[in-house]
Design an enzyme around this catalytic site. Structure first.
Site, mmCIF file in Angstrom:
data_model
loop_
_atom_site.group_PDB
_atom_site.id
_atom_site.type_symbol
_atom_site.label_atom_id
_atom_site.label_comp_id
_atom_site.label_asym_id
_atom_site.label_seq_id
_atom_site.Cartn_x
_atom_site.Cartn_y
_atom_site.Cartn_z
ATOM 1 N N SER A 1 0.830 -1.204 0.000
ATOM 2 C CA SER A 1 0.000 0.000 0.000
ATOM 3 C C SER A 1 0.860 1.247 0.000
ATOM 4 O O SER A 1 1.958 1.264 0.576
ATOM 5 C CB SER A 1 -0.867 -0.013 1.254
ATOM 6 N N TYR B 1 -2.031 -1.584 11.003
ATOM 7 C CA TYR B 1 -2.280 -2.071 9.636
ATOM 8 C C TYR B 1 -1.136 -1.640 8.708
ATOM 9 O O TYR B 1 -0.553 -2.455 7.989
ATOM 10 C CB TYR B 1 -3.627 -1.532 9.108
ATOM 11 N N LYS C 1 2.105 -3.789 6.551
ATOM 12 C CA LYS C 1 2.544 -3.680 5.147
ATOM 13 C C LYS C 1 4.044 -3.400 5.075
ATOM 14 O O LYS C 1 4.769 -3.993 4.277
ATOM 15 C CB LYS C 1 1.755 -2.588 4.418
HETATM 16 C C1 UD1 Z 1 -6.247 4.301 3.683
HETATM 17 C C2 UD1 Z 1 -4.838 3.918 3.347
HETATM 18 C C3 UD1 Z 1 -4.788 2.710 2.476
HETATM 19 C C4 UD1 Z 1 -5.621 1.597 3.052
HETATM 20 C C5 UD1 Z 1 -7.035 2.086 3.261
HETATM 21 C C6 UD1 Z 1 -7.825 0.956 3.890
HETATM 22 C C7 UD1 Z 1 -3.381 5.875 3.201
HETATM 23 C C8 UD1 Z 1 -2.774 6.931 2.308
HETATM 24 N N1 UD1 Z 1 -4.180 4.990 2.623
HETATM 25 O O1 UD1 Z 1 -6.785 4.893 2.569
HETATM 26 O O2 UD1 Z 1 -3.486 2.255 2.376
HETATM 27 O O3 UD1 Z 1 -5.603 0.503 2.182
HETATM 28 O O4 UD1 Z 1 -7.014 3.212 4.132
HETATM 29 O O5 UD1 Z 1 -8.966 1.369 4.518
HETATM 30 O O6 UD1 Z 1 -3.126 5.835 4.375
HETATM 31 N N2 UD1 Z 1 -13.066 10.467 3.527
HETATM 32 C C9 UD1 Z 1 -14.057 11.388 3.811
HETATM 33 N N3 UD1 Z 1 -15.254 10.918 4.275
HETATM 34 C C10 UD1 Z 1 -15.511 9.580 4.442
HETATM 35 C C11 UD1 Z 1 -14.492 8.653 4.142
HETATM 36 C C12 UD1 Z 1 -13.280 9.137 3.696
HETATM 37 O O7 UD1 Z 1 -13.865 12.596 3.656
HETATM 38 O O8 UD1 Z 1 -16.631 9.235 4.887
HETATM 39 C C13 UD1 Z 1 -11.784 10.963 2.994
HETATM 40 C C14 UD1 Z 1 -10.575 10.567 3.831
HETATM 41 O O9 UD1 Z 1 -10.355 11.496 4.861
HETATM 42 C C15 UD1 Z 1 -9.489 10.555 2.759
HETATM 43 C C16 UD1 Z 1 -10.227 10.122 1.491
HETATM 44 O O10 UD1 Z 1 -11.606 10.364 1.741
HETATM 45 O O11 UD1 Z 1 -8.999 11.834 2.566
HETATM 46 C C17 UD1 Z 1 -10.050 8.638 1.201
HETATM 47 O O12 UD1 Z 1 -10.337 7.895 2.369
HETATM 48 P P1 UD1 Z 1 -10.422 6.306 2.370
HETATM 49 O O13 UD1 Z 1 -11.287 5.853 1.263
HETATM 50 O O14 UD1 Z 1 -10.777 5.898 3.751
HETATM 51 O O15 UD1 Z 1 -8.955 5.849 2.015
HETATM 52 P P2 UD1 Z 1 -7.543 6.272 2.672
HETATM 53 O O16 UD1 Z 1 -7.714 6.675 4.074
HETATM 54 O O17 UD1 Z 1 -6.865 7.203 1.740
#
Ligand code: UD1
Length: 342
Positions: free
Chosen positions: A125, A150, A154
Site C-alpha cells: 500500500s 495495519y 505492510k
Molecule cells: C487508507 C490507506 C490505504 C488503506 C485504506 C484501507 C493511506 C494513504 N491509505 O486509505 O493504504 O488501504 O485506508 O482502509 O493511508 N473520507 C471522507 N469521508 C468519508 C471517508 C473518507 O472525507 O466518509 C476521505 C478521507 O479522509 C481521505 C479520502 O476520503 O482523505 C479517502 O479515504 P479512504 O477511502 O478511507 O482511504 P484512505 O484513508 O486514503
C-alpha cells in the site's frame, strides 16, 4: 498456462484479479476463509467469465493446511497474496489481531514454498510512504513510520519479502503498492462489499446515494490543497487487477531488476474528496448530500503516485478515469440493492 494461487480471491481486489487472470489464460485457484467476503462471489465470477474458479476455504494461519494445499497443487507457479486484514481503525484497537493474521499467513505461505521456485505478488500500500515530502511519490521515497498497526504490517511484510528474496533465489517477488482502489467490474456482478458502515470514501458515497446512509462527511476542508480537502490517487479496481497479471508476467519472464521489486500502482493523478463527490454527481446525475466535518485522525493531507516505473518496467498503465470509477461503483451499488450478496 500456469495455475496461480490467489489468496483472498473472493475479496474486492482478489475477485477482480481472478477475472483478469482467467481472461489472460491463467487458472486462478482461490484460498479464502471468507471472513470478509462471500462465497457467492464464485457464482458471480462464473457469470462473467463462464469459468468457476477452484475454491478452498481455510485459514492461511493454519500452517498444516497451507503445507497440505501446496503439496496437493504442484502445478501452481505463482501466488498472489491478498488475504489480510485491512481496516485501519480496527488495527489501532486490536493490533495483535492484525500482526497475528497478516504475518502468520504470509510466513506460512513463504515457508510452504521453501525449496520450490515460486513467483509471488504481494498486496502492499501507498500507506508505507505516510505523508511524502515530494509529490508525486516514487518507489525510492523513504518509508515513513506507520500511522497504524495495519500500515506497519505492510511495511514489515515488505521487509520480510525483501530479506527472504535476498536469502533465497527461488523466491521471485514483487510488492505492488496500491493507491486508493475504487469502482467495480463493468458487468456490475462483482465489486466492493463493505462490512457494516463503510470507512472508505467511495462505498460511503454510493451507500449514501442509494439511501442506505445519511449525508457524507468530508473529513476536513482546511488542508493545504486547492479546495482544502485531502487528495488521493484513486485507481479503478479493474486497472489494479490487470497490474497483478502484468506482475505475474514480468516474474515469469524473469525480472531483470532482480528477485525483489516494488511498484506504485495508481493513476499518477490526485483528486480531492470534493472533486470525487463532484465527479460522482457529474457521471451519474445523482445529487449527493454532504457536510464538512473535522479531519480524521491518521489521515495524510495529500498523496499521489509516480507511476513511471510501472509504465516502463511492468508494461502496465491505468486506463480508466475518475468518471468511470464513479459510474461503475454506482452501477454495482444499484445491482446490490436488487441482488444482495451478503
Ligand atoms: C487508507 C490507506 C490505504 C488503506 C485504506 C484501507 C493511506 C494513504 N491509505 O486509505 O493504504 O488501504 O485506508 O482502509 O493511508 N473520507 C471522507 N469521508 C468519508 C471517508 C473518507 O472525507 O466518509 C476521505 C478521507 O479522509 C481521505 C479520502 O476520503 O482523505 C479517502 O479515504 P479512504 O477511502 O478511507 O482511504 P484512505 O484513508 O486514503
Amino acid at each position: 498456462m500456469s495455475d496461480i494461487l490467489v489468496t483472498g480471491g473472493t475479496g474486492y481486489i482478489g475477485s477482480h484479479t481472478v477475472v483478469e487472470l482467467q481472461r489472460a489464460g491463467y487458472t486462478p485457484i482461490i484460498v479464502d476463509n471468507l471472513v470478509n467476503s462471500n462465497a457467492g462471489v464464485l457464482d458471480q465470477v462464473e457469470k462473467i467469465t463462464g469459468v468457476r474458479p477452484e475454491f478452498h476455504k481455510f485459514d492461511l494461519c493454519d500452517s498444516e493446511k497451507v503445507n497440505r494445499f501446496v503439496a496437493d497443487h504442484p502445478n501452481i507457479t505463482g501466488v498472489i497474496h491478498f488475504a489480510a486484514y485491512k481496516a485501519v481503525g480496527e488495527s489501532v484497537q486490536q493490533p495483535l489481531k492484525y500482526y497475528h493474521n497478516n504475518f502468520f499467513s504470509l510466513i506460512n505461505l513463504l515457508n510452504a514454498y521453501a525449496g520450490k521456485s515460486v513467483n509471488f505478488v504481494f498486496s502492499s500500500s501507498c500507506t508505507v510512504y505516510g505523508q511524502p515530502d515530494v509529490l508525486p511519490v516514487t518507489e525510492e521515497a523513504p518509508v515513513k513510520k506507520a500511522e497504524s498497526p495495519y500500515g506497519n504490517t505492510k511495511q514489515i511484510a515488505e521487509e520480510i519479502l525483501a530479506e527472504t528474496a535476498a536469502a533465497n533465489g527461488n523466491y521471485h517477488i514483487i510488492s505492488l503498492r496500491y493507491f486508493n482502489p475504487v469502482g467495480a467490474h463493468e458487468s456490475a456482478l462483482i465489486g466492493e462489499l463493505p462490512l457494516g458502515v463503510p470507512q472508505n470514501l467511495v462505498p460511503f458515497i454510493t451507500q449514501s446515494a442509494i439511501g442506505k446512509r445519511g449525508p457524507i462527511t468530508v473529513f476536513g476542508d482546511d488542508y493545504r490543497t486547492p479546495d482544502g480537502s485531502a487528495i488521493r490517487d484513486y485507481i479503478h479496481v479493474v486497472d489494479l487487477a490487470k497490474a497483478h497479471v502484468a506482475a505475474i508476467r514480468l516474474l515469469e519472464e524473469g525480472n531483470p531488476a532482480g528477485n525483489y521489486d516494488v511498484f506504485n500502482i495508481g493513476t499518477g493523478k490526485g483528486n480531492s474528496v470534493l472533486e470525487v463527490i463532484k465527479a460522482f454527481e457529474a457521471s451519474t446525475g445523482v445529487k449527493l448530500n454532504y457536510q464538512i466535518g473535522p479531519r480524521r485522525a491518521g489521515d495524510v493531507e495529500q498523496v499521489w503516485g509516480d507511476v513511471s516505473k510501472s509504465t516502463r518496467e511492468l508494461g502496465w498503465k491505468a486506463e480508466l478515469g475518475i468518471e468511470e470509477m464513479m459510474r461503475s461503483a454506482w452501477k454495482w451499488e444499484q445491482y446490490l440493492k436488487d441482488h444482495p450478496l451478503t
